[in-house]
Design a protein around this motif. Structure first.
Motif, mmCIF file in Angstrom:
data_model
loop_
_atom_site.group_PDB
_atom_site.id
_atom_site.type_symbol
_atom_site.label_atom_id
_atom_site.label_comp_id
_atom_site.label_asym_id
_atom_site.label_seq_id
_atom_site.Cartn_x
_atom_site.Cartn_y
_atom_site.Cartn_z
ATOM 1 N N UNK A 271 29.679 30.261 13.986
ATOM 2 C CA UNK A 271 29.894 31.860 14.233
ATOM 3 C C UNK A 271 31.044 32.550 13.593
ATOM 4 N N UNK B 291 30.868 36.477 12.288
ATOM 5 C CA UNK B 291 30.316 37.163 13.562
ATOM 6 C C UNK B 291 31.902 37.333 14.325
ATOM 7 N N UNK C 228 42.550 37.422 14.847
ATOM 8 C CA UNK C 228 44.038 37.889 15.207
ATOM 9 C C UNK C 228 44.533 36.673 15.996
ATOM 10 N N UNK C 229 43.885 36.396 16.857
ATOM 11 C CA UNK C 229 44.538 35.528 18.110
ATOM 12 C C UNK C 229 43.825 34.073 18.182
ATOM 13 N N UNK D 194 40.216 35.446 18.997
ATOM 14 C CA UNK D 194 39.804 37.026 19.182
ATOM 15 C C UNK D 194 39.722 37.445 17.655
ATOM 16 N N UNK D 195 38.741 38.107 17.036
ATOM 17 C CA UNK D 195 38.714 38.739 16.030
ATOM 18 C C UNK D 195 38.301 40.085 15.836
ATOM 19 N N UNK E 269 35.637 41.271 15.046
ATOM 20 C CA UNK E 269 34.193 41.723 15.037
ATOM 21 C C UNK E 269 33.603 40.801 16.418
ATOM 22 N N UNK E 270 34.468 40.237 17.046
ATOM 23 C CA UNK E 270 34.146 39.321 18.113
ATOM 24 C C UNK E 270 34.995 38.390 18.562
ATOM 25 N N UNK E 271 34.785 37.797 19.604
ATOM 26 C CA UNK E 271 35.662 36.674 20.357
ATOM 27 C C UNK E 271 34.674 35.394 20.772
ATOM 28 N N UNK F 95 30.718 33.990 23.910
ATOM 29 C CA UNK F 95 30.635 34.588 22.790
ATOM 30 C C UNK F 95 30.635 36.245 23.180
ATOM 31 N N UNK F 96 31.515 36.968 22.642
ATOM 32 C CA UNK F 96 31.531 38.260 22.833
ATOM 33 C C UNK F 96 31.198 38.962 21.290
ATOM 34 N N UNK G 97 31.492 42.256 19.252
ATOM 35 C CA UNK G 97 31.678 43.614 19.299
ATOM 36 C C UNK G 97 30.869 44.362 18.616
ATOM 37 N N UNK H 160 27.721 44.865 19.611
ATOM 38 C CA UNK H 160 26.916 45.160 20.614
ATOM 39 C C UNK H 160 27.248 46.750 20.879
ATOM 40 N N UNK I 294 27.711 45.544 25.912
ATOM 41 C CA UNK I 294 28.530 44.212 25.466
ATOM 42 C C UNK I 294 29.295 43.233 26.393
ATOM 43 N N UNK I 295 29.511 42.230 26.280
ATOM 44 C CA UNK I 295 29.992 41.270 27.367
ATOM 45 C C UNK I 295 29.803 39.895 26.738
#
Lengths: 383, 383, 383, 383
Positions: A147, A152, A157-158, A272-273, A275-277, A290-291, A293, A295, A300-301
């Motif tokens: 992913x 995705x 970032x983190x 954490x990015x 576009x998603x986590x 998987x989150x 972003x 969505x 989203x969730x």
């Protein structure tokens, strides 16, 4: 189908787990060659023979060097404590054996460099080597990497990684080899932190370039295993914490400890990015959270992906959806990849270069810790 | 802005919660009229006055009928036990007051029918009525309904609903009015099961047409509240279980109990459809779990939607994402919808017809239970 | 019952939340004095009046200094950005008003020291002050502290705290006052990290004595709110990470960020001790997870305590078990404690000394970050 | 050590899983005899030989009856569809072979009775038999039973069991043997519901005495596997729901379905008793949730027991805490218990009598369903 003769060195916890994986891998996966469990090597003859009988190895020996001379042995699988990795691995590679070596690669950067150099030389002759960072083979984490690789998650970032165990909470727990620097190299740092560093490298496909670290030994003296009335000094860390910077600017926090009461094998990692986590906890190893972003905000969730679908990595060979896998399966996956790479004459991952990279990070953490946690570039003190 | 004079009848648990909602609703939401907390009615003068002082009502009275004569009262909010709902509601509606009535609508179908008829007549004069099924106003559940309505779940196959509490586990817990059929109508069935039935109707926008039910009283005698040395008979159900068929063929399982040790307010509902699924548990009321079957299998999974985004129902007026809401907020939402409907001269939902529908389901469950759980069509025994 | 006249300064997010708490606290809890919502102060007259009408304040003003002269005002509640805290608080205290000040106490240690000194002087005259660290008033966290205090966790080894939000993930999100150092003091550090530090102090009843910190600004320029075509520099941190040592030897890891995609208000804290562990996540704020190491191994595990029992802190006044509370209730609890302390002439907690302590930790983090994350003792650069 | 010769009949999903368990059990557990994987039986010669090679059986045959004549075969392990269970098992028992038979025991009560009678006769000669209800061997569930048995749950009031899968949601999914009554006996009822019934019997050590049931086929026609352009009738249930009474008065709700979108292998069971509660979900199979009502209310809560401690059932032979097990391990545990019982000449559980008991419950569900869900005593229509 060609046979691949295997020699296993070591028959404690890791030896038992590798044996189960060797017994299983060819029964479940379609392999291009057939691994044969030829010989198990131990330090004491009787114990080695008993383990061979128990674990299903055809022979045993107390002389690992002798197996390097045998034509029917193609692979040496090293499951000993870290202080013997370098010697065995370098000899085996020089003898033309493919090598799978348990993590951490070595107890020091110097040893790891020698291993990596031997692996490099061997590779030119078609001899492969791999480090046993089995958590890369958790299907949920292999999915996580794909992913990230497919964008995705976006710009990372983190990274938030911790490996939490609790088996040293009791101050009367004995002073085993894992608590002695000369055997184990380091404590939670090398045992647990090494997994976190490799996983972060794996997930991001990107390296840690600098660290600020802290190590701590909470209980300085512990009872001797053989003489509990006396104590000896703990010479490794009980816990290691570090902050890291990745090449592309992501920030990581890492924590490895054996004092996290109630956490049994809590290897957790969150990314954490833009576009998603992604979030993962080994204690629920079949799940990836998987989150996405992309969505719409109202639906989203974090979604709990049960990584047991036939589409998921390694799952094509196992059971129907929801019939979950366990810890040991990661080793069968590791062997599938290793054996396949050998047969295809491709380089397996993580190779010794990747293992050395982890070692350099751990080394930088220790040096930073020795300098008031000052940020230190990884690999500063080269060879 | 016009004022809307409110009279509250009852000042126990529900009266306290409604008071908090009346104090709050106009402070948070943009309402077309301003509710005024005019008078609180109770059975005993002093207690009513103390409650009025505490809860912020301008006046109090022990004569609820007197408030029906007042021009400054536009709404009667009924928070008494079920045995007085019909009398108060019918009188209030006939006096031209909008009525909000706590659930269950009544203690019997006969009473509920009389209330529904009174509500129908009143509506022709612009007088509105609503039943207090507050769980419809949980943002996560309002979101759930909109997902069903927009086709994200597809054809519904299963509804799985349970409402689990545990306050009767102790056999020495006293024989309160809630355990007496003449006051409470029924036990877990009317108190908890009514919520489940209304929620299922709400989520699917479709009615239960037949049921097969079982009711059970585990502890037959309990200590009298005023004389614990003596006991009296429990005349309501401790637990009620039923299977239901919905109009379009979905199957539902329902369970309401006060004996689910460790479950405190475990209202749970799951809906499985051909295109997706939803799952909810009130103990984590800010979360909706949504599985979208349109997702590729390798990234599909139940996603935990934290229903605190500004896009979510009712959230436009509250706090930033993740600053979660609680039980009482569902009542402020209920009042927002009720007051808005009154101002806009539209029919609020759930109205007394919806409340009667729930009552008919509960009645069918009891009749089925009395006939060896034979399937019984809902509404068979009309008026 | 005596009245306590309240003046609120500020009417944005915090002002709205405090208003709801002032409206509620006396309706739910038994207070020794009755708070009166007398006057709301804002910078602009019309906005202040509109807010007063909306939130239920009797009057409004655009001159906060004028309220300090009024005899009917006993409390000043400061809900403005951090750059005005010191001026308002010091004046109010000198005018003999009790002061509740939102967190962080100030934008600098210098300001915080002046506030703490003013508070000390005022206390000698029976004038109280408190900082608005509302998360101390989450029932689950108040319970957590009592478990630590009663020895159920034993000697604390690890604190693991993170406060994860995601509202800055979008690089086009505008440059609000929260991203400007001169208004906000710092970014995630002061906004989120301050809560973590105070909570850690609260839970352990023990202070952080040294830190090694890192701060990061991922997006250096953002669109101006009033002129999105132009950008301005972000002058605060987007994320702050630090390692901490507590007085008795525990190690803490702290992370505050606004870039944790998908995490909305993820304030998480875990404490591992020799006798047990605690874990909390605000997104499930009614739950405390407690591992009791005194349990036999076969039945030990993190238990999910739903902190809604009448025995739990603050719950005596609310709803039956499982009828969960939300974010705003923490403020009603805060006011209960503040008002009670005033009436009882006792010092509320956390007072300005506690607020200053937090400020010193944040300051040390920033200084450590400016020195390659070198460990720095907290409070080194005194007054 | 004595050898135990094993013959396996069937080599689809269950055959593969049993093979893995036979390969593993003696390598991990200390067994009193050594199982030998002698012969695999299939219907087609080539397929059987290929499976034998793959799974590690020494020989293969297409004539299962021939193996009953062999002296080196001591155990027949039946992994075929339900319609051949009775014939194979009865013959094998009469030939003096110990029999392990996959669940459900048979496709009808009549068949099951014949098997149970054969097992009874065989047992007098020291020949053992067992039904393959593998979920009894999930460590978390074995722990659950021991907690019930030791009184930690008290008097059981509720059992809440569901087995949720979703592989039939797509109406174009083909008409396999599992959807044909003559092969499979029933649908979700026998495939999934049988597990639930056995587990409930196991956990409570108490039988279901009466049921009220409903079965449903949502999709009546499905494409033929060999000719997808044509369809054939589905002759089994898609979903089965039933309410049950246990001998001592507990009420159970049971639901088995293949239409629970997003649930993959969601075997869930919750037990509520007067002294505590238990909850389990196979998708998180290493976890048991236990609520101990003896705890003080302020620290009570469902605790998540990670059933991977050496003290937990079956764990003495596996990995360190937190190194989780998977689905297949339940089969290794089953074989450990079966082999041990054979060696010790004791009766393994669940024996064919227990399997028949399950069959009678399933039969009663079907009969109740055919009679408008009327309550029906289990075993009413004997033999």
């Amino acid at each position: 189908m060609n046979k691949l003769g295997i020699a296993l060195v070591g028959h404690s916890f890791m030896g038992a787990v590798h044996s189960q994986a060797w017994r299983t891998v060819g029964r479940v996966f379609d392999l291009p060659v057939r691994p044969e469990m030829v010989v198990l090597c131990g330090r004491r003859k009787e114990a080695a023979q008993a383990a061979a009988d128990r674990f299903g190895w055809a022979e045993s020996t107390d002389d690992w060097k002798s197996v390097l001379l045998r034509d029917d042995i193609h692979v040496v699988d090293i499951c000993t404590p870290g202080d013997s990795h370098a010697e065995i691995a370098v000899h085996a590679l020089e003898a033309g054996k493919h090598v799978l070596c348990e993590k951490p690669l070595a107890n020091s950067v110097t040893e790891a460099v020698s291993m990596q150099e031997a692996a490099d030389r061997a590779r030119r002759n078609g001899i492969q080597s791999m480090v046993g960072f089995n958590y890369r083979r958790v299907p949920a984490l292999a999915l996580a990497r794909s992913l990230v690789a497919s964008g995705r998650i976006g710009q990372v970032r983190h990274v938030r990684a911790s490996y939490l165990q609790d088996w040293l909470v009791d101050p009367d727990s004995p002073l085993t080899w894992r608590l002695q620097a000369e055997r184990a190299g380091s404590g939670a740092l090398g045992d647990l932190g090494a997994h976190l560093v490799d996983l972060a490298h794996f997930l991001l496909d990107e390296e840690i370039v600098s660290v600020s670290g802290t190590v701590e030994t909470f209980v300085a003296e512990r009872p001797l295993p053989d003489d509990p009335a006396r104590t000896g000094p703990v010479t490794v860390d009980d816990a290691a914490l570090f902050t890291a910077r990745f090449r592309d600017g992501a920030l990581g926090t890492f924590e490895a400890t054996r004092y996290a009461t109630g956490r049994k094998n809590g290897l957790r990692i969150e990314v954490n990015g833009s576009a998603g986590s992604l979030a993962f906890d080994f204690e629920s190893m079949n799940e990836l959270h998987f989150h996405d972003a992309a969505e719409p905000a109202d639906t989203a969730g974090f979604r709990r992906i049960l990584a047991t679908e036939p589409q998921h990595p390694y799952l094509e060979a196992w059971y129907p959806p929801g019939h979950v896998l366990g810890y040991e399966h990661t080793f069968a996956h590791e062997l599938r990849d290793f054996v396949t790479a050998i047969a295809e004459r491709s380089a397996p991952a993580p190779d010794f270069t990747a293992g050395l990279r982890v070692q350099r990070v751990l080394d930088a953490v220790q040096r930073s810790a020795a300098h008031h946690s000052r940020w230190i570039p990884v690999g500063e003190a080269q060879r």
